[in-house]
Design an enzyme around this catalytic site. Structure first.
Site, mmCIF file in Angstrom:
data_model
loop_
_atom_site.group_PDB
_atom_site.id
_atom_site.type_symbol
_atom_site.label_atom_id
_atom_site.label_comp_id
_atom_site.label_asym_id
_atom_site.label_seq_id
_atom_site.Cartn_x
_atom_site.Cartn_y
_atom_site.Cartn_z
ATOM 1 N N SER A 146 61.726 47.247 49.500
ATOM 2 C CA SER A 146 61.280 45.866 49.678
ATOM 3 C C SER A 146 61.205 45.162 48.325
ATOM 4 O O SER A 146 61.169 45.822 47.281
ATOM 5 C CB SER A 146 59.882 45.881 50.311
ATOM 6 O OG SER A 146 59.216 44.645 50.144
ATOM 7 N N TYR A 159 51.037 47.339 51.769
ATOM 8 C CA TYR A 159 52.498 47.335 51.927
ATOM 9 C C TYR A 159 53.177 47.520 50.577
ATOM 10 O O TYR A 159 54.108 48.318 50.428
ATOM 11 C CB TYR A 159 52.904 46.012 52.568
ATOM 12 C CG TYR A 159 54.344 45.858 52.918
ATOM 13 C CD1 TYR A 159 55.209 45.165 52.068
ATOM 14 C CD2 TYR A 159 54.846 46.349 54.105
ATOM 15 C CE1 TYR A 159 56.540 44.988 52.397
ATOM 16 C CE2 TYR A 159 56.192 46.172 54.445
ATOM 17 C CZ TYR A 159 57.024 45.490 53.584
ATOM 18 O OH TYR A 159 58.353 45.313 53.910
HETATM 19 P P1 NAP Z 1 60.312 44.927 62.514
HETATM 20 O O1 NAP Z 1 61.099 43.828 63.100
HETATM 21 O O2 NAP Z 1 58.820 44.881 62.568
HETATM 22 O O3 NAP Z 1 60.830 46.337 63.104
HETATM 23 C C1 NAP Z 1 60.208 47.517 62.661
HETATM 24 C C2 NAP Z 1 60.529 48.578 63.686
HETATM 25 O O4 NAP Z 1 59.866 49.806 63.326
HETATM 26 C C3 NAP Z 1 60.005 48.181 65.070
HETATM 27 O O5 NAP Z 1 60.894 48.582 66.066
HETATM 28 C C4 NAP Z 1 58.718 48.970 65.129
HETATM 29 O O6 NAP Z 1 58.255 49.208 66.427
HETATM 30 C C5 NAP Z 1 59.153 50.263 64.475
HETATM 31 N N1 NAP Z 1 57.989 51.098 64.143
HETATM 32 C C6 NAP Z 1 56.823 50.693 63.597
HETATM 33 N N2 NAP Z 1 55.994 51.743 63.466
HETATM 34 C C7 NAP Z 1 56.652 52.832 63.947
HETATM 35 C C8 NAP Z 1 56.323 54.217 64.087
HETATM 36 N N3 NAP Z 1 55.139 54.691 63.714
HETATM 37 N N4 NAP Z 1 57.240 55.048 64.640
HETATM 38 C C9 NAP Z 1 58.443 54.571 65.049
HETATM 39 N N5 NAP Z 1 58.833 53.270 64.940
HETATM 40 C C10 NAP Z 1 57.928 52.422 64.388
HETATM 41 O O7 NAP Z 1 60.670 45.058 60.976
HETATM 42 P P2 NAP Z 1 62.001 44.646 60.193
HETATM 43 O O8 NAP Z 1 61.807 43.307 59.594
HETATM 44 O O9 NAP Z 1 63.205 44.956 61.022
HETATM 45 O O10 NAP Z 1 61.869 45.690 58.990
HETATM 46 C C11 NAP Z 1 62.445 46.971 59.079
HETATM 47 C C12 NAP Z 1 62.167 47.624 57.744
HETATM 48 O O11 NAP Z 1 62.602 46.753 56.691
HETATM 49 C C13 NAP Z 1 60.682 47.870 57.488
HETATM 50 O O12 NAP Z 1 60.525 49.077 56.757
HETATM 51 C C14 NAP Z 1 60.288 46.687 56.596
HETATM 52 O O13 NAP Z 1 59.167 47.008 55.768
HETATM 53 C C15 NAP Z 1 61.518 46.528 55.782
HETATM 54 N N6 NAP Z 1 61.720 45.216 55.178
HETATM 55 C C16 NAP Z 1 61.727 44.080 55.946
HETATM 56 C C17 NAP Z 1 61.991 42.855 55.312
HETATM 57 C C18 NAP Z 1 62.028 41.567 56.058
HETATM 58 O O14 NAP Z 1 62.020 40.502 55.389
HETATM 59 N N7 NAP Z 1 62.057 41.568 57.381
HETATM 60 C C19 NAP Z 1 62.243 42.805 53.946
HETATM 61 C C20 NAP Z 1 62.176 43.992 53.209
HETATM 62 C C21 NAP Z 1 61.931 45.185 53.842
HETATM 63 P P3 NAP Z 1 57.081 48.226 66.944
HETATM 64 O O15 NAP Z 1 57.778 47.036 67.521
HETATM 65 O O16 NAP Z 1 56.315 49.012 67.973
HETATM 66 O O17 NAP Z 1 56.208 47.866 65.747
HETATM 67 C C1 GCO Z 2 55.604 39.373 53.017
HETATM 68 C C2 GCO Z 2 56.893 39.777 53.665
HETATM 69 C C3 GCO Z 2 57.665 40.698 52.748
HETATM 70 C C4 GCO Z 2 58.951 41.109 53.412
HETATM 71 C C5 GCO Z 2 59.739 42.024 52.547
HETATM 72 C C6 GCO Z 2 60.165 41.391 51.275
HETATM 73 O O1 GCO Z 2 54.591 39.232 53.748
HETATM 74 O O2 GCO Z 2 55.622 39.181 51.794
HETATM 75 O O3 GCO Z 2 56.670 40.402 54.912
HETATM 76 O O4 GCO Z 2 56.896 41.819 52.435
HETATM 77 O O5 GCO Z 2 58.701 41.761 54.583
HETATM 78 O O6 GCO Z 2 59.125 43.248 52.349
HETATM 79 O O7 GCO Z 2 61.102 42.264 50.661
#
Ligand code: NAP
Ligand code: GCO
Length: 265
Positions: A146, A159
């Site tokens: 992230s 986080y």
């Molecule tokens: P999301 O839409 O919240 O999807 C996360 C997925 O992980 C959901 O299907 C969730 O299920 C599942 N999950 C959560 N806890 C779990 C557990 N204990 N066991 C199995 N599955 C579980 O998140 P996303 O935005 O796609 O993000 C995916 C990854 O990218 C995460 O690691 C997040 O930190 C990272 N990330 C996201 C962003 C962003 O801007 N979106 C940026 C940087 C990094 P539930 O629906 O039940 O929660």
């Molecule tokens: C926040 C956002 C970020 C993104 C991502 C950025 O609240 O700042 O959720 O944490 O999810 O991780 O890279």
């Protein structure tokens, strides 16, 4: 150079938490590159939703219910996958949660929950797949890090601690298992439009953009939020033979946020 190096044909990829969002997009790209897709999510409803979504894309994915924080369940899942599908070549530690709470208002239990899913679970899943990768003579582990692996901000202490730790876990797996032809790298997405960031993009009552939405636009040279498709090419690269000498690296896919001081207000 033989461009087949970017192919994932014959590979089995397990993407955690991939019923939707970033995990789903990465799995979709891996399927297009020839991989067999295995995913898990936390309950049957989400797995069913994911199976339908993959089927709608013509992808014959295998879905399993598994809470990635439960080491016994993960060990059992890996055994089941190896029996029903085959040895896992590629693990993407994607499952993650965030809790946006001012640190001094956050309970230790809430802090631990985020660390459990975002840091302990990638350890548990990587530990479960590495022995077979060693036996097979190769493996790819990709941890979804992230911006918060490098930067802090208000309300995301747990986080950021988890994602900072995940950066170092990535480097340590590289250090400890690189000799077995296992490459462990991270992808650091910028701000991506998924359910996880939906609260930061909600329109205001007067129809204006959320202040955080405007902030990210000003902080991103690309002047836009990322979409999950922006992550697909980098994810395929890190899962393919084209990256066999890339190890311990966090590839930031952020539209330039980390390089930019931000647009003058
Ligand atoms: P999301 O839409 O919240 O999807 C996360 C997925 O992980 C959901 O299907 C969730 O299920 C599942 N999950 C959560 N806890 C779990 C557990 N204990 N066991 C199995 N599955 C579980 O998140 P996303 O935005 O796609 O993000 C995916 C990854 O990218 C995460 O690691 C997040 O930190 C990272 N990330 C996201 C962003 C962003 O801007 N979106 C940026 C940087 C990094 P539930 O629906 O039940 O929660
Ligand atoms: C926040 C956002 C970020 C993104 C991502 C950025 O609240 O700042 O959720 O944490 O999810 O991780 O890279």
């Amino acid at each position: 150079m033989n461009m087949d190096a970017f192919s994932l044909k014959g590979k089995i990829a397990w993407i955690t938490g991939a019923s939707y969002g970033i995990g789903f997009a990465i799995a979709e790209a891996y399927a297009a590159a020839g991989a067999t897709i295995v995913f898990n999510d936390i309950n049957q409803d989400l797995v069913n939703k994911g199976l339908q979504a993959y089927a709608d894309k013509g992808i014959d994915a295998k879905g399993y219910v598994c809470d990635v924080t439960n080491e016994e369940a993960v060990q059992e899942l890996v055994k089941t996958i190896e029996k029903e599908v085959g040895v896992i070549d590629i693990l993407v530690n994607n499952a993650g949660i965030i809790r946006r709470i001012p640190m001094i208002e956050m309970s230790a239990a809430e802090f631990r929950k985020v660390i459990d899913v975002d840091l302990n679970a990638p350890f548990i899943c990587a530990k479960a797949v590495i022995p077979s990768m060693i036996q097979k003579g190769h493996g790819k582990i990709i941890n979804i890090c992230s911006m918060m692996s490098e930067l802090g901000r208000e309300t995301v202490s747990a986080y950021a601690a988890a994602k900072g730790g995940l950066k170092m876990l990535t480097r340590n797996i590289c250090s400890e298992y690189g000799m077995h032809n296992i490459q462990c790298n991270g992808i650091g997405p910028g701000y991506i439009a998924t359910p996880q960031t939906a609260p930061l993009r909600e329109r205001q009552a007067d129809g204006s953009r959320h202040p955080f939405d405007q902030f990210i636009i000003a902080k991103t040279p690309a002047a836009r939020w990322g979409n999950t498709e922006d992550l697909q090419g980098p994810a395929v690269f890190l899962a393919s033979d084209a990256s066999n000498f890339v190890n311990g690296h966090i590839l930031y896919v952020d539209g330039g946020i980390l390089a930019y001081i931000g647009k003058q207000p």
